[in-house]
Design a protein around this motif. Structure first.
Motif, PDB file in Angstrom:
ATOM      1  N   LEU A  26       0.831  -1.203   0.000  1.00  0.00           N
ATOM      2  CA  LEU A  26       0.000   0.000   0.000  1.00  0.00           C
ATOM      3  C   LEU A  26       0.869   1.257   0.000  1.00  0.00           C
ATOM      4  CD1 LEU A  26      -3.225   0.790   1.833  1.00  0.00           C
ATOM      5  CD2 LEU A  26      -1.272   2.265   2.263  1.00  0.00           C
ATOM      6  N   VAL A  27       1.907   1.269   0.828  1.00  0.00           N
ATOM      7  CA  VAL A  27       2.797   2.430   0.864  1.00  0.00           C
ATOM      8  C   VAL A  27       3.454   2.624  -0.500  1.00  0.00           C
ATOM      9  CG1 VAL A  27       4.787   3.481   1.982  1.00  0.00           C
ATOM     10  CG2 VAL A  27       3.206   2.105   3.337  1.00  0.00           C
ATOM     11  N   ALA A  28       3.893   1.517  -1.099  1.00  0.00           N
ATOM     12  CA  ALA A  28       4.522   1.602  -2.423  1.00  0.00           C
ATOM     13  C   ALA A  28       3.544   2.167  -3.449  1.00  0.00           C
ATOM     14  CB  ALA A  28       5.006   0.217  -2.852  1.00  0.00           C
ATOM     15  N   ARG A  29       2.304   1.704  -3.389  1.00  0.00           N
ATOM     16  CA  ARG A  29       1.303   2.208  -4.337  1.00  0.00           C
ATOM     17  C   ARG A  29       1.076   3.703  -4.132  1.00  0.00           C
ATOM     18  NH1 ARG A  29      -4.525  -0.136  -6.153  1.00  0.00           N
ATOM     19  NH2 ARG A  29      -5.461   1.827  -6.778  1.00  0.00           N
ATOM     20  N   THR A  33       5.459   3.432  -6.520  1.00  0.00           N
ATOM     21  CA  THR A  33       6.650   2.583  -6.618  1.00  0.00           C
ATOM     22  C   THR A  33       6.259   1.152  -6.955  1.00  0.00           C
ATOM     23  OG1 THR A  33       7.841   3.934  -5.002  1.00  0.00           O
ATOM     24  CG2 THR A  33       8.639   1.681  -5.338  1.00  0.00           C
ATOM     25  N   ASP A  34       7.050   0.506  -7.805  1.00  0.00           N
ATOM     26  CA  ASP A  34       6.888  -0.917  -8.102  1.00  0.00           C
ATOM     27  C   ASP A  34       7.490  -1.698  -6.942  1.00  0.00           C
ATOM     28  OD1 ASP A  34       7.165  -3.564  -8.960  1.00  0.00           O
ATOM     29  OD2 ASP A  34       7.701  -3.008 -11.003  1.00  0.00           O
ATOM     30  N   LEU A  37       9.923  -4.615  -7.764  1.00  0.00           N
ATOM     31  CA  LEU A  37      11.250  -4.122  -8.134  1.00  0.00           C
ATOM     32  C   LEU A  37      12.022  -3.718  -6.891  1.00  0.00           C
ATOM     33  CD1 LEU A  37      13.447  -3.109 -10.080  1.00  0.00           C
ATOM     34  CD2 LEU A  37      12.168  -0.953 -10.264  1.00  0.00           C
ATOM     35  N   TYR A  38      11.366  -3.013  -5.983  1.00  0.00           N
ATOM     36  CA  TYR A  38      12.061  -2.559  -4.774  1.00  0.00           C
ATOM     37  C   TYR A  38      12.465  -3.739  -3.900  1.00  0.00           C
ATOM     38  CZ  TYR A  38      13.324   0.377  -0.826  1.00  0.00           C
ATOM     39  OH  TYR A  38      14.024   0.997   0.178  1.00  0.00           O
ATOM     40  N   LEU A  39      11.644  -4.794  -3.877  1.00  0.00           N
ATOM     41  CA  LEU A  39      11.998  -5.991  -3.118  1.00  0.00           C
ATOM     42  C   LEU A  39      13.234  -6.659  -3.713  1.00  0.00           C
ATOM     43  CD1 LEU A  39       8.488  -7.580  -2.442  1.00  0.00           C
ATOM     44  CD2 LEU A  39       9.948  -6.380  -0.811  1.00  0.00           C
ATOM     45  N   ASN A  40      13.325  -6.688  -5.048  1.00  0.00           N
ATOM     46  CA  ASN A  40      14.522  -7.246  -5.693  1.00  0.00           C
ATOM     47  C   ASN A  40      15.758  -6.412  -5.356  1.00  0.00           C
ATOM     48  OD1 ASN A  40      13.196  -9.382  -6.909  1.00  0.00           O
ATOM     49  ND2 ASN A  40      12.818  -8.270  -8.813  1.00  0.00           N
ATOM     50  N   PHE A 176      11.116   5.053  -0.886  1.00  0.00           N
ATOM     51  CA  PHE A 176      11.665   3.942  -1.665  1.00  0.00           C
ATOM     52  C   PHE A 176      12.787   4.460  -2.575  1.00  0.00           C
ATOM     53  CE2 PHE A 176       7.302   2.898  -0.645  1.00  0.00           C
ATOM     54  CZ  PHE A 176       7.403   1.613  -0.142  1.00  0.00           C
ATOM     55  N   ALA A 177      13.875   4.866  -1.970  1.00  0.00           N
ATOM     56  CA  ALA A 177      14.959   5.473  -2.735  1.00  0.00           C
ATOM     57  C   ALA A 177      15.761   4.407  -3.472  1.00  0.00           C
ATOM     58  CB  ALA A 177      15.864   6.275  -1.814  1.00  0.00           C
ATOM     59  N   MET A 178      15.901   4.575  -4.782  1.00  0.00           N
ATOM     60  CA  MET A 178      16.700   3.681  -5.619  1.00  0.00           C
ATOM     61  C   MET A 178      17.436   4.512  -6.651  1.00  0.00           C
ATOM     62  SD  MET A 178      14.124   0.487  -6.531  1.00  0.00           S
ATOM     63  CE  MET A 178      12.714   1.555  -6.929  1.00  0.00           C
ATOM     64  N   THR A 179      18.733   4.257  -6.800  1.00  0.00           N
ATOM     65  CA  THR A 179      19.451   4.870  -7.909  1.00  0.00           C
ATOM     66  C   THR A 179      19.088   4.131  -9.187  1.00  0.00           C
ATOM     67  OG1 THR A 179      21.373   3.413  -7.709  1.00  0.00           O
ATOM     68  CG2 THR A 179      21.362   5.422  -6.350  1.00  0.00           C
ATOM     69  N   GLN A 180      19.399   4.756 -10.326  1.00  0.00           N
ATOM     70  CA  GLN A 180      19.133   4.086 -11.595  1.00  0.00           C
ATOM     71  C   GLN A 180      19.925   2.793 -11.697  1.00  0.00           C
ATOM     72  OE1 GLN A 180      20.230   6.249 -15.132  1.00  0.00           O
ATOM     73  NE2 GLN A 180      19.101   4.879 -16.494  1.00  0.00           N
ATOM     74  N   GLU A 181      21.174   2.821 -11.200  1.00  0.00           N
ATOM     75  CA  GLU A 181      22.007   1.624 -11.240  1.00  0.00           C
ATOM     76  C   GLU A 181      21.391   0.513 -10.395  1.00  0.00           C
ATOM     77  OE1 GLU A 181      26.576   0.192 -10.139  1.00  0.00           O
ATOM     78  OE2 GLU A 181      25.999   2.302 -10.035  1.00  0.00           O
TER      79      GLU A 181
END
Length: 318
Positions: A26-29, A33-34, A37-40, A176-181
């Motif tokens: 729910l927070v991701a939605r 955020t996917d 993907l964030y779990l991976n 849900f911070a993610m760099t492009q890399e």
């Protein structure tokens, strides 16, 4: 949003892990955020910090729920993901989820009027107040909250939908911070059984990852090296060293280890140990030519040509 546990039986009591996973979804939605993907990416981060091949020792869902503050540890420090949720615990997790989404807080909380309010634990009282006042949680009848009662999968989904209606749309920064890399490399590696990784400094900014497919199957694991260039374009290579063979399942890959990169990023190096001589077999199961003698193989993968060459060293006698 729904990530149904227990084969989709919504009437069963829900566990802490499943509740946390759906709350994190729910927070991701809310933040667009996917979550998968964030779990991976989270799995990738956990393995990068603790060692490749440890993917089965960590649960990225629990890690994300803990990261968001939705699930917190018991007194003994464990997250206790398999434990069933009580109604007062559901109120606490829902309130934490609401705060993680920065939902608007009431100016003041109204006193609880349930006949069994005195039975609500002190650590849950304020959160039961908040969820009751917002209409996200309700009593069970006869003006009772039943704080120790169970909470079902269906009730979890219903309350999360009501919570979602209270917090969207949300304009704030995403947790849900993610760099492009990370999103490219971590998203790829986190969903695979990694065995080695190399991202040492090199002038070409190349990253290499080794992973296995089919571990535990009768036909044996297949090992691959995935190389990402500076533009994050991926090229996959199959390991060339074979570690075992028989007449029924054929030739199988050797376990790949000691992955590294050249300083200029033009070559990938790895090793594979062959414990016994490996022979080819024909379609009838008849033994053919010797493919690899027992030994330690050091392989060089030239990224310009895709060619793999190797040298062999003797293994100590057993």
């Amino acid at each position: 949003m729904a990530r149904a546990p227990y084969g989709g039986d919504y009437r069963q009591p829900i566990q802490r892990q499943a509740f946390g996973e759906n709350a994190a979804a729910l927070v991701a939605r809310t933040y667009g955020t996917d979550l998968d993907l964030y779990l991976n990416v989270t799995s990738f981060r956990l393995q990068k910090a603790s060692g490749w091949g440890t993917v089965g020792l960590y649960d990225p869902v629990l890690a994300v729920a803990k990261e968001l503050g939705i699930l917190q540890g018991r007194e003994d420090g464990s997250l206790d993901g398999a434990a069933l949720i009580t109604r007062q615990e559901a109120a606490v997790i829902l309130a934490r989820t609401y705060r993680a989404c920065m939902g608007k807080m009431p100016d003041a909380l109204s006193p609880l009027s349930y006949d069994d309010s005195a039975q609500i634990a002190s650590w849950a009282h304020e959160d039961v107040q908040l969820m009751t006042q917002l209409g996200i949680l309700q009593g069970v009848g006869d003006n009772r909250f039943h704080p120790q009662g169970s909470y079902t999968v269906e009730q979890c989904f219903s309350s999360l939908v009501r919570l979602l209606q209270k917090i969207t749309p949300y304009p704030g920064p995403s947790p849900f911070a993610m760099t492009q890399e990370e999103s490219v490399i971590g998203g790829f590696c986190g969903s695979r059984e990694m065995v080695a990784y190399a991202d040492t400094e090199n002038t070409a900014q190349v990253t290499a990852a080794a992973w296995a497919a089919g571990k535990g199957t009768l036909s044996g694991a297949k090992y691959y090296i995935s190389v990402f260039d500076q533009d994050l374009k991926r090229t996959d290579y199959r390991e060339v060293i074979k570690g075992s063979s028989d007449g029924r399942y054929g030739v199988q890959d050797a376990h790949l280890e000691n992955l590294s990169l050249s300083p200029d990023g033009s070559q990938v190096f790895y090793q594979a140990k062959v414990e016994q001589d490996v022979y080819d077999f024909d379609s009838n199961g008849n033994q053919g030519d010797l493919l690899f003698s027992r030994g330690l193989y050091s392989v060089t993968l030239d990224l310009a040509t895709g060619e793999q060459t190797y040298t062999r060293a003797e293994l100590p006698s057993v």
